[in-house]
Write a protein that holds these residues in place. Structure first.
Motif, PDB file in Angstrom:
ATOM      1  N   LEU A  58      44.247  69.422  83.296  1.00  0.00           N
ATOM      2  CA  LEU A  58      43.451  70.155  82.326  1.00  0.00           C
ATOM      3  C   LEU A  58      44.216  70.450  81.041  1.00  0.00           C
ATOM      4  CD1 LEU A  58      41.521  72.501  84.758  1.00  0.00           C
ATOM      5  CD2 LEU A  58      40.607  70.559  83.445  1.00  0.00           C
ATOM      6  N   ARG A  59      45.511  70.620  81.129  1.00  0.00           N
ATOM      7  CA  ARG A  59      46.299  70.811  79.893  1.00  0.00           C
ATOM      8  C   ARG A  59      46.224  69.566  79.016  1.00  0.00           C
ATOM      9  NH1 ARG A  59      51.292  74.112  82.423  1.00  0.00           N
ATOM     10  NH2 ARG A  59      50.402  76.172  82.133  1.00  0.00           N
ATOM     11  N   THR A  60      46.311  68.410  79.632  1.00  0.00           N
ATOM     12  CA  THR A  60      46.194  67.173  78.866  1.00  0.00           C
ATOM     13  C   THR A  60      44.788  67.023  78.309  1.00  0.00           C
ATOM     14  OG1 THR A  60      47.956  66.064  80.050  1.00  0.00           O
ATOM     15  CG2 THR A  60      46.316  64.653  79.004  1.00  0.00           C
ATOM     16  N   LYS A  61      43.788  67.320  79.099  1.00  0.00           N
ATOM     17  CA  LYS A  61      42.401  67.256  78.629  1.00  0.00           C
ATOM     18  C   LYS A  61      42.218  68.167  77.418  1.00  0.00           C
ATOM     19  CE  LYS A  61      37.650  67.947  80.243  1.00  0.00           C
ATOM     20  NZ  LYS A  61      36.813  68.302  81.409  1.00  0.00           N
ATOM     21  N   TYR A  62      42.767  69.353  77.501  1.00  0.00           N
ATOM     22  CA  TYR A  62      42.690  70.312  76.398  1.00  0.00           C
ATOM     23  C   TYR A  62      43.361  69.760  75.140  1.00  0.00           C
ATOM     24  CZ  TYR A  62      44.000  74.476  73.697  1.00  0.00           C
ATOM     25  OH  TYR A  62      44.222  75.376  72.701  1.00  0.00           O
ATOM     26  N   GLU A  63      44.566  69.238  75.303  1.00  0.00           N
ATOM     27  CA  GLU A  63      45.298  68.690  74.147  1.00  0.00           C
ATOM     28  C   GLU A  63      44.559  67.504  73.524  1.00  0.00           C
ATOM     29  OE1 GLU A  63      47.904  69.950  72.549  1.00  0.00           O
ATOM     30  OE2 GLU A  63      47.849  71.635  73.956  1.00  0.00           O
ATOM     31  N   LEU A  64      44.008  66.636  74.359  1.00  0.00           N
ATOM     32  CA  LEU A  64      43.256  65.489  73.843  1.00  0.00           C
ATOM     33  C   LEU A  64      42.011  65.946  73.090  1.00  0.00           C
ATOM     34  CD1 LEU A  64      43.536  63.034  76.864  1.00  0.00           C
ATOM     35  CD2 LEU A  64      44.589  62.768  74.612  1.00  0.00           C
ATOM     36  N   ARG A  65      41.323  66.902  73.638  1.00  0.00           N
ATOM     37  CA  ARG A  65      40.118  67.400  72.971  1.00  0.00           C
ATOM     38  C   ARG A  65      40.458  68.093  71.654  1.00  0.00           C
ATOM     39  NH1 ARG A  65      35.068  68.766  76.465  1.00  0.00           N
ATOM     40  NH2 ARG A  65      35.165  67.051  77.943  1.00  0.00           N
ATOM     41  N   LYS A  66      41.546  68.844  71.636  1.00  0.00           N
ATOM     42  CA  LYS A  66      41.970  69.469  70.378  1.00  0.00           C
ATOM     43  C   LYS A  66      42.225  68.409  69.311  1.00  0.00           C
ATOM     44  CE  LYS A  66      45.559  72.055  70.612  1.00  0.00           C
ATOM     45  NZ  LYS A  66      46.682  72.978  70.825  1.00  0.00           N
ATOM     46  N   MET A  67      42.875  67.326  69.715  1.00  0.00           N
ATOM     47  CA  MET A  67      43.176  66.250  68.779  1.00  0.00           C
ATOM     48  C   MET A  67      41.888  65.587  68.277  1.00  0.00           C
ATOM     49  SD  MET A  67      45.418  64.566  67.086  1.00  0.00           S
ATOM     50  CE  MET A  67      46.954  64.986  67.861  1.00  0.00           C
ATOM     51  N   VAL A  68      40.953  65.336  69.166  1.00  0.00           N
ATOM     52  CA  VAL A  68      39.683  64.721  68.770  1.00  0.00           C
ATOM     53  C   VAL A  68      38.947  65.619  67.773  1.00  0.00           C
ATOM     54  CG1 VAL A  68      37.380  64.083  69.593  1.00  0.00           C
ATOM     55  CG2 VAL A  68      39.405  63.265  70.800  1.00  0.00           C
ATOM     56  N   VAL A  69      38.889  66.916  68.060  1.00  0.00           N
ATOM     57  CA  VAL A  69      38.208  67.845  67.160  1.00  0.00           C
ATOM     58  C   VAL A  69      38.916  67.874  65.803  1.00  0.00           C
ATOM     59  CG1 VAL A  69      37.636  70.290  66.784  1.00  0.00           C
ATOM     60  CG2 VAL A  69      37.187  69.214  69.006  1.00  0.00           C
ATOM     61  N   ARG A  70      40.227  67.906  65.815  1.00  0.00           N
ATOM     62  CA  ARG A  70      40.997  67.905  64.565  1.00  0.00           C
ATOM     63  C   ARG A  70      40.690  66.640  63.754  1.00  0.00           C
ATOM     64  NH1 ARG A  70      46.315  68.069  66.367  1.00  0.00           N
ATOM     65  NH2 ARG A  70      45.885  70.183  67.034  1.00  0.00           N
ATOM     66  N   LEU A  71      40.667  65.494  64.430  1.00  0.00           N
ATOM     67  CA  LEU A  71      40.369  64.233  63.743  1.00  0.00           C
ATOM     68  C   LEU A  71      38.928  64.202  63.236  1.00  0.00           C
ATOM     69  CD1 LEU A  71      42.228  61.757  66.123  1.00  0.00           C
ATOM     70  CD2 LEU A  71      42.851  62.320  63.759  1.00  0.00           C
ATOM     71  N   ALA A  72      37.997  64.725  64.020  1.00  0.00           N
ATOM     72  CA  ALA A  72      36.591  64.763  63.592  1.00  0.00           C
ATOM     73  C   ALA A  72      36.428  65.636  62.351  1.00  0.00           C
ATOM     74  CB  ALA A  72      35.708  65.261  64.727  1.00  0.00           C
ATOM     75  N   LYS A  73      37.109  66.780  62.353  1.00  0.00           N
ATOM     76  CA  LYS A  73      37.046  67.661  61.177  1.00  0.00           C
ATOM     77  C   LYS A  73      37.609  66.978  59.943  1.00  0.00           C
ATOM     78  CE  LYS A  73      37.214  72.170  63.455  1.00  0.00           C
ATOM     79  NZ  LYS A  73      38.032  73.388  63.665  1.00  0.00           N
ATOM     80  N   ALA A  74      38.563  66.074  60.155  1.00  0.00           N
ATOM     81  CA  ALA A  74      39.162  65.341  59.040  1.00  0.00           C
ATOM     82  C   ALA A  74      38.307  64.145  58.628  1.00  0.00           C
ATOM     83  CB  ALA A  74      40.571  64.881  59.412  1.00  0.00           C
ATOM     84  N   GLY A  75      37.197  63.928  59.341  1.00  0.00           N
ATOM     85  CA  GLY A  75      36.272  62.872  58.963  1.00  0.00           C
ATOM     86  C   GLY A  75      36.443  61.555  59.695  1.00  0.00           C
ATOM     87  N   SER A  76      37.152  61.527  60.792  1.00  0.00           N
ATOM     88  CA  SER A  76      37.341  60.291  61.545  1.00  0.00           C
ATOM     89  C   SER A  76      36.016  59.828  62.146  1.00  0.00           C
ATOM     90  CB  SER A  76      38.351  60.496  62.673  1.00  0.00           C
ATOM     91  OG  SER A  76      38.296  59.417  63.587  1.00  0.00           O
ATOM     92  N   PRO A  77      35.558  58.621  61.763  1.00  0.00           N
ATOM     93  CA  PRO A  77      34.289  58.143  62.311  1.00  0.00           C
ATOM     94  C   PRO A  77      34.349  57.880  63.815  1.00  0.00           C
ATOM     95  CG  PRO A  77      35.246  56.508  60.805  1.00  0.00           C
ATOM     96  CD  PRO A  77      36.130  57.713  60.791  1.00  0.00           C
ATOM     97  N   ALA A  78      35.513  57.586  64.341  1.00  0.00           N
ATOM     98  CA  ALA A  78      35.645  57.358  65.787  1.00  0.00           C
ATOM     99  C   ALA A  78      35.643  58.678  66.547  1.00  0.00           C
ATOM    100  CB  ALA A  78      36.918  56.582  66.087  1.00  0.00           C
ATOM    101  N   ALA A  79      36.181  59.736  65.963  1.00  0.00           N
ATOM    102  CA  ALA A  79      36.299  61.019  66.648  1.00  0.00           C
ATOM    103  C   ALA A  79      35.023  61.842  66.582  1.00  0.00           C
ATOM    104  CB  ALA A  79      37.462  61.821  66.069  1.00  0.00           C
ATOM    105  N   GLU A  80      34.217  61.651  65.551  1.00  0.00           N
ATOM    106  CA  GLU A  80      33.025  62.493  65.375  1.00  0.00           C
ATOM    107  C   GLU A  80      32.052  62.421  66.551  1.00  0.00           C
ATOM    108  OE1 GLU A  80      31.550  61.520  61.490  1.00  0.00           O
ATOM    109  OE2 GLU A  80      33.131  62.678  60.512  1.00  0.00           O
ATOM    110  N   PRO A  81      31.717  61.230  67.089  1.00  0.00           N
ATOM    111  CA  PRO A  81      30.803  61.218  68.242  1.00  0.00           C
ATOM    112  C   PRO A  81      31.395  61.892  69.482  1.00  0.00           C
ATOM    113  CG  PRO A  81      31.101  58.983  67.369  1.00  0.00           C
ATOM    114  CD  PRO A  81      32.015  59.895  66.627  1.00  0.00           C
ATOM    115  N   LEU A  82      32.699  61.746  69.668  1.00  0.00           N
ATOM    116  CA  LEU A  82      33.342  62.414  70.810  1.00  0.00           C
ATOM    117  C   LEU A  82      33.293  63.925  70.646  1.00  0.00           C
ATOM    118  CD1 LEU A  82      36.521  60.294  71.620  1.00  0.00           C
ATOM    119  CD2 LEU A  82      34.603  60.785  73.126  1.00  0.00           C
ATOM    120  N   ALA A  83      33.573  64.408  69.442  1.00  0.00           N
ATOM    121  CA  ALA A  83      33.527  65.849  69.189  1.00  0.00           C
ATOM    122  C   ALA A  83      32.113  66.370  69.408  1.00  0.00           C
ATOM    123  CB  ALA A  83      34.022  66.156  67.782  1.00  0.00           C
ATOM    124  N   ASP A  84      31.124  65.607  68.985  1.00  0.00           N
ATOM    125  CA  ASP A  84      29.727  65.997  69.198  1.00  0.00           C
ATOM    126  C   ASP A  84      29.418  66.062  70.695  1.00  0.00           C
ATOM    127  OD1 ASP A  84      27.109  66.671  68.182  1.00  0.00           O
ATOM    128  OD2 ASP A  84      26.480  64.677  68.872  1.00  0.00           O
TER     129      ASP A  84
END
Length: 99
Positions: free
Chosen positions: A65-91
């Motif tokens: 779960l710590r890894t899951k948390y870290e990965l999700r934080k990274m995806v959200v950070r990338l989505a906020k920065a406008g990453s087209p690959a990260a936005e659907p995952l963050a959604d």
């Protein structure tokens, strides 16, 4: 119902379980790396799946779960920065998080 072999791990081994689970190794592979007997390996996997009060269960899921948390934080950070690959995952994560 067959009884589980009692498995006692040292604090160091529990940290190893947590680290390996954090690297997203499945329970059966961690068991092979840490335990010698196939019955202990089988019991380890069962404990990781079902025995919520066990230190083994706690270490395994804490690492995962710590890894899951870290990965999700990274995806959200990338989505906020406008990453087209990260936005659907963050959604997807946003939809999953609704109670």
């Amino acid at each position: 119902m067959p009884t589980l072999s009692p498995i006692i791990l040292t604090d160091e081994q529990l940290l190893q379980v947590e680290e390996m689970a954090g690297a997203l190794l499945p329970a059966d592979e961690i068991a092979i790396l840490l335990l010698d007997s196939s019955s202990d390996q089988s019991s380890f996997v069962t404990i990781c799946r079902n025995h919520v009060d066990s230190p083994i269960y706690q270490a395994f899921h804490r690492g995962r779960l710590r890894t899951k948390y870290e990965l999700r934080k990274m995806v959200v950070r990338l989505a906020k920065a406008g990453s087209p690959a990260a936005e659907p995952l963050a959604d997807k994560y946003l939809k999953e998080s609704k109670l």
